[in-house]
Design a protein around this motif. Structure first.
Motif, short mmCIF file in Angstrom:
data_model
loop_
_atom_site.label_atom_id
_atom_site.label_comp_id
_atom_site.label_asym_id
_atom_site.label_seq_id
_atom_site.Cartn_x
_atom_site.Cartn_y
_atom_site.Cartn_z
N SER A 167 18.62 -1.46 9.26
CA SER A 167 18.17 -0.16 9.76
C SER A 167 18.07 0.82 8.61
N GLY A 168 17.28 1.86 8.84
CA GLY A 168 17.19 2.95 7.86
C GLY A 168 16.10 2.73 6.83
N ILE A 169 15.85 3.79 6.06
CA ILE A 169 14.85 3.72 5.00
C ILE A 169 15.56 3.37 3.68
N GLU A 229 6.09 9.41 9.62
CA GLU A 229 5.39 9.19 8.34
C GLU A 229 4.53 7.93 8.42
N GLU A 230 5.09 6.91 9.03
CA GLU A 230 4.36 5.64 9.12
C GLU A 230 3.18 5.77 10.09
N LEU A 231 3.35 6.54 11.15
CA LEU A 231 2.24 6.77 12.07
C LEU A 231 1.13 7.54 11.37
N ASP A 245 0.84 -1.21 0.00
CA ASP A 245 0.00 0.00 0.00
C ASP A 245 0.87 1.26 0.00
N ASN A 246 2.15 1.08 -0.24
CA ASN A 246 3.05 2.24 -0.26
C ASN A 246 3.71 2.35 -1.63
N GLN A 247 2.88 2.48 -2.67
CA GLN A 247 3.38 2.50 -4.05
C GLN A 247 4.27 3.71 -4.31
N VAL A 259 8.17 -2.10 10.49
CA VAL A 259 7.66 -3.33 9.89
C VAL A 259 6.39 -3.76 10.63
N ALA A 260 6.41 -3.65 11.96
CA ALA A 260 5.21 -3.98 12.75
C ALA A 260 4.03 -3.10 12.31
N LEU A 261 4.31 -1.82 12.06
CA LEU A 261 3.24 -0.91 11.61
C LEU A 261 2.73 -1.31 10.23
N ASP A 262 3.65 -1.70 9.34
CA ASP A 262 3.24 -2.16 7.99
C ASP A 262 2.29 -3.34 8.12
N VAL A 263 2.69 -4.32 8.95
CA VAL A 263 1.90 -5.54 9.10
C VAL A 263 0.52 -5.19 9.69
N VAL A 271 0.74 -8.19 17.20
CA VAL A 271 1.98 -7.95 16.45
C VAL A 271 3.01 -7.46 17.45
N VAL A 272 4.07 -8.21 17.64
CA VAL A 272 5.06 -7.86 18.67
C VAL A 272 6.21 -7.09 18.03
N GLY A 273 6.50 -5.91 18.58
CA GLY A 273 7.57 -5.07 18.05
C GLY A 273 7.06 -3.65 17.85
N ARG A 288 5.54 -11.93 14.93
CA ARG A 288 6.75 -11.46 15.63
C ARG A 288 7.48 -10.51 14.68
N SER A 289 7.59 -9.24 15.09
CA SER A 289 8.24 -8.27 14.21
C SER A 289 9.31 -7.53 15.00
N VAL A 290 10.33 -8.30 15.40
CA VAL A 290 11.34 -7.75 16.32
C VAL A 290 12.70 -7.57 15.64
N GLY A 291 12.70 -7.47 14.34
CA GLY A 291 13.93 -7.15 13.62
C GLY A 291 14.44 -8.28 12.75
N ALA A 312 9.94 3.89 21.16
CA ALA A 312 9.44 3.14 19.99
C ALA A 312 10.19 3.58 18.74
N LYS A 313 10.30 2.66 17.76
CA LYS A 313 11.06 2.96 16.54
C LYS A 313 10.16 3.44 15.40
N PHE A 314 8.87 3.55 15.65
CA PHE A 314 7.96 4.02 14.58
C PHE A 314 8.39 5.40 14.11
P1 NAP Z 1 13.25 -2.01 14.13
O1 NAP Z 1 12.96 -0.64 13.70
O2 NAP Z 1 14.62 -2.30 14.61
O3 NAP Z 1 12.18 -2.42 15.25
C1 NAP Z 1 12.26 -3.64 15.95
C2 NAP Z 1 11.39 -3.55 17.17
O4 NAP Z 1 11.36 -4.83 17.81
C3 NAP Z 1 11.88 -2.55 18.23
O5 NAP Z 1 10.79 -1.85 18.72
C4 NAP Z 1 12.46 -3.48 19.30
O6 NAP Z 1 12.38 -2.94 20.60
C5 NAP Z 1 11.53 -4.65 19.20
N1 NAP Z 1 12.10 -5.85 19.79
C6 NAP Z 1 13.30 -6.42 19.56
N2 NAP Z 1 13.43 -7.56 20.28
C7 NAP Z 1 12.28 -7.70 20.99
C8 NAP Z 1 11.82 -8.65 21.90
N3 NAP Z 1 12.55 -9.71 22.22
N4 NAP Z 1 10.58 -8.49 22.46
C9 NAP Z 1 9.82 -7.43 22.13
N5 NAP Z 1 10.21 -6.48 21.25
C10 NAP Z 1 11.43 -6.60 20.68
O7 NAP Z 1 13.02 -3.09 12.94
P2 NAP Z 1 11.91 -3.26 11.83
O8 NAP Z 1 10.60 -2.75 12.24
O9 NAP Z 1 12.05 -4.68 11.42
O10 NAP Z 1 12.42 -2.33 10.65
C11 NAP Z 1 13.71 -2.52 10.01
C12 NAP Z 1 14.14 -1.23 9.32
O11 NAP Z 1 13.32 -1.02 8.15
C13 NAP Z 1 13.96 -0.01 10.19
O12 NAP Z 1 15.02 0.87 9.99
C14 NAP Z 1 12.66 0.58 9.68
O13 NAP Z 1 12.53 1.98 9.92
C15 NAP Z 1 12.77 0.28 8.21
N6 NAP Z 1 11.43 0.33 7.60
C16 NAP Z 1 11.04 1.50 7.06
C17 NAP Z 1 9.79 1.59 6.50
C18 NAP Z 1 9.37 2.90 5.89
O14 NAP Z 1 10.11 3.86 5.94
N7 NAP Z 1 8.20 2.98 5.30
C19 NAP Z 1 8.91 0.51 6.53
C20 NAP Z 1 9.34 -0.68 7.10
C21 NAP Z 1 10.62 -0.76 7.64
P3 NAP Z 1 13.66 -2.29 21.31
O15 NAP Z 1 13.83 -0.95 20.72
O16 NAP Z 1 13.26 -2.30 22.74
O17 NAP Z 1 14.83 -3.22 21.02
#
Ligand code: NAP
Length: 461
Positions: free
Chosen positions: A366-368, A209-211, A54-56, A157-161, A151-153, A316-319, A204-206
């Motif tokens: 990490s990063g966009i 723009e995503e919010l 949904d992010n064309q 990515v958690a927001l996308d899901v 959705v954990v995280g 599970r969306s924890v990275g 939070a890492k949200f």
């Molecule tokens: P992320 O930004 O690193 O977020 C991972 C989340 O998981 C963090 O909140 C982290 O919390 C949590 N977490 C880690 N281990 C956990 C555990 N054991 N239990 C509970 N929570 C846990 O990773 P991501 O969401 O996979 O995104 C990857 C990258 O892609 C990011 O840089 C993101 O911004 C980017 N991305 C960008 C867009 C966009 O710009 N539209 C869309 C999707 C993804 P803690 O902080 O406490 O460790």
């Protein structure tokens, strides 16, 4: 630099990191020859298979990423070539003056709690692969028959899901998901998505723009509990010096103040909650959450107070994390290829001559998408500096790679094949008023690549 102008470089991975590396190479040495390898017949990696359907708008970066392939004689694409299986590190080192590995992060972190292996608990990668039409998920199905999903995280990515799970049928019909994925979403019974963040709102890492995208959902209430988004004194200090974070936190706290209008679906933000165990006998039925309290340094501590959240599906969306790559030096702690400024570093600490890394395999997930541009520029600047220092730098001659792949029976595809597949997907989409309809099965992708349709230019989303 004159030597470099006729050099031959291999880039492994046709995602944004690899393709920004190609751009950087071409900009530095217009005559350079680059071969880009990918295990899939389609290029663009995370842009095609990670950026949400949904992010064309973000996906339109392909217009920039594809430009080097206009010079078909110098910049070539080899799809359906698996590094470490069809093509080995030794082949690349032998036949190219330099190699850039840009293979991304194919693995993901686990929660490490009991019950995680129960049916109904999925990694975000599998879910994202599925709705993105990734060949790895071509045979995967998600029933979406549970009204409540956790959705954990607390990342994007958690927001996308979460967003994909609560979009209306009409909104999803405007995306490029494969038809069978659209059918599954059409039959979805999901009404409530619970986003579980182990730390506070200020941690939070949200991104804002995503919010905002969540805020604009047509049929969705956003539910935030005021007592879960209070700020510590340290949080206040953090927000003062960090404007984007201030906006994101402000938006979530504003949601906590406004009444929910009563729309048919909801996203519940839950802060300071950690999954302690997934509940259920033969499949997931809920999550046992422990309440956390914030510490001054931004970390949290469990309080020993628990609550049960009913949920028939957990994502599970924890990275993500990079996985070791056939024979390449790997740092198992940081989960990246071992490097300094993009130069691959052997176990003995020495630079692996002529080998480089870019993107998530280099810096972690990490990063966009755009972050890969500066990341690739750093890697290519290391590559250029090394080349300039070489006493003699004869360009490798001939074109043994196509011969080698053929001899191994590898059915590699090229840029023209991708254009045929692309045109097919876009045509299917046009018939339904959609940007494209993705083809997910590898065999079908290859079949379409072989087809003899005449196509001159790539379509754009
Ligand atoms: P992320 O930004 O690193 O977020 C991972 C989340 O998981 C963090 O909140 C982290 O919390 C949590 N977490 C880690 N281990 C956990 C555990 N054991 N239990 C509970 N929570 C846990 O990773 P991501 O969401 O996979 O995104 C990857 C990258 O892609 C990011 O840089 C993101 O911004 C980017 N991305 C960008 C867009 C966009 O710009 N539209 C869309 C999707 C993804 P803690 O902080 O406490 O460790």
């Amino acid at each position: 630099m004159s030597d470099f102008a006729s050099a031959r470089v291999a880039v492994v991975g046709a995602g944004p990191a690899g393709l920004y590396a190609v751009q950087s190479l071409v900009a530095s040495a217009p005559g350079i020859r680059v071969d880009v390898f990918d295990r899939l017949p389609a290029p663009y990696g995370l842009v095609r298979y990670g950026v949400a359907p949904d992010n064309q708008k973000i996906k339109s970066v392909t217009r920039v990423l594809r430009t080097p392939f206009d010079d078909a004689a110098r910049i070539r694409f080899f799809g359906n070539v698996r590094f470490g299986v069809d093509l080995l590190r030794a082949d690349l080192v032998e036949h190219y003056d330099a190699v850039v590995y840009a293979t991304g992060a194919q693995g993901e972190r686990l929660l490490g709690v009991p019950g995680e292996n129960l049916p109904g608990c999925h990694g975000a990668k599998a879910f994202v692969d599925w709705y993105s039409g990734h060949p790895d998920a071509a045979d995967t199905t998600f029933a979406l028959d549970a009204p409540h999903v956790a959705v954990v995280g607390a990342g994007n990515v958690a927001l996308d899901v979460a967003r994909m799970l609560v979009r209306t049928r009409e909104e999803l019909a405007a995306t490029d998901v494969p038809d069978r994925v659209l059918d599954a979403f059409r039959q979805s019974r999901v009404t409530d998505v619970h986003l579980i963040a182990r730390r506070g709102v200020a941690q939070a890492k949200f991104t804002v723009e995503e919010l905002r995208a969540i805020n604009q959902l047509a049929d969705v209430d956003i539910v935030v509990r005021p007592d879960e988004v209070t700020l510590t004194r340290e949080d206040e200090g953090l927000l003062e010096s960090h404007r984007p974070l201030r906006s994101a936190v402000g938006m979530v706290r504003e949601w906590a103040r406004r009444p929910a209008p009563g729309k048919p679906r909801r996203i519940h933000f839950r802060f300071l909650r950690s999954p302690a165990r997934l509940l259920g006998a033969s499949r997931v039925e809920g999550v046992l959450l422990e309440r956390n309290e914030p510490l001054a340094d931004g970390r949290v501590r469990g309080t020993g107070q628990f609550e049960t959240l009913p949920a028939g599906m957990v994502v599970r969306s924890v990275g993500y994390k990079a996985l070791p790559l056939a024979g390449l030096p790997f740092d198992p702690i940081a989960c990246v290829l071992r490097h300094r400024a993009g130069r691959l570093i052997q176990e003995n600490g020495e630079h692996a001559t002529g080998e480089y890394v870019a993107g998530w395999a280099k810096r972690g997930p990490s990063g966009i998408i755009g972050t890969n541009k500066s990341d690739a520029a750093e890697t290519i600047s290391s590559l250029l500096a090394d080349f300039a220092r070489r006493s003699s730098s004869p360009a490798k001659v001939g074109d043994p790679i196509t011969r080698l792949l053929r001899a191994r029976g590898v059915e590699y595809t090229d840029w023209a094949s991708w254009l045929r597949l692309d045109a097919h997907e876009v045509q299917l989409g046009q018939a339904q008023g959609r940007p494209r309809v993705k083809t997910a099965a590898l065999a079908e992708m290859l079949e379409l690549c072989r087809a003899s349709t005449h196509v001159v230019t790539e379509s754009t989303p």
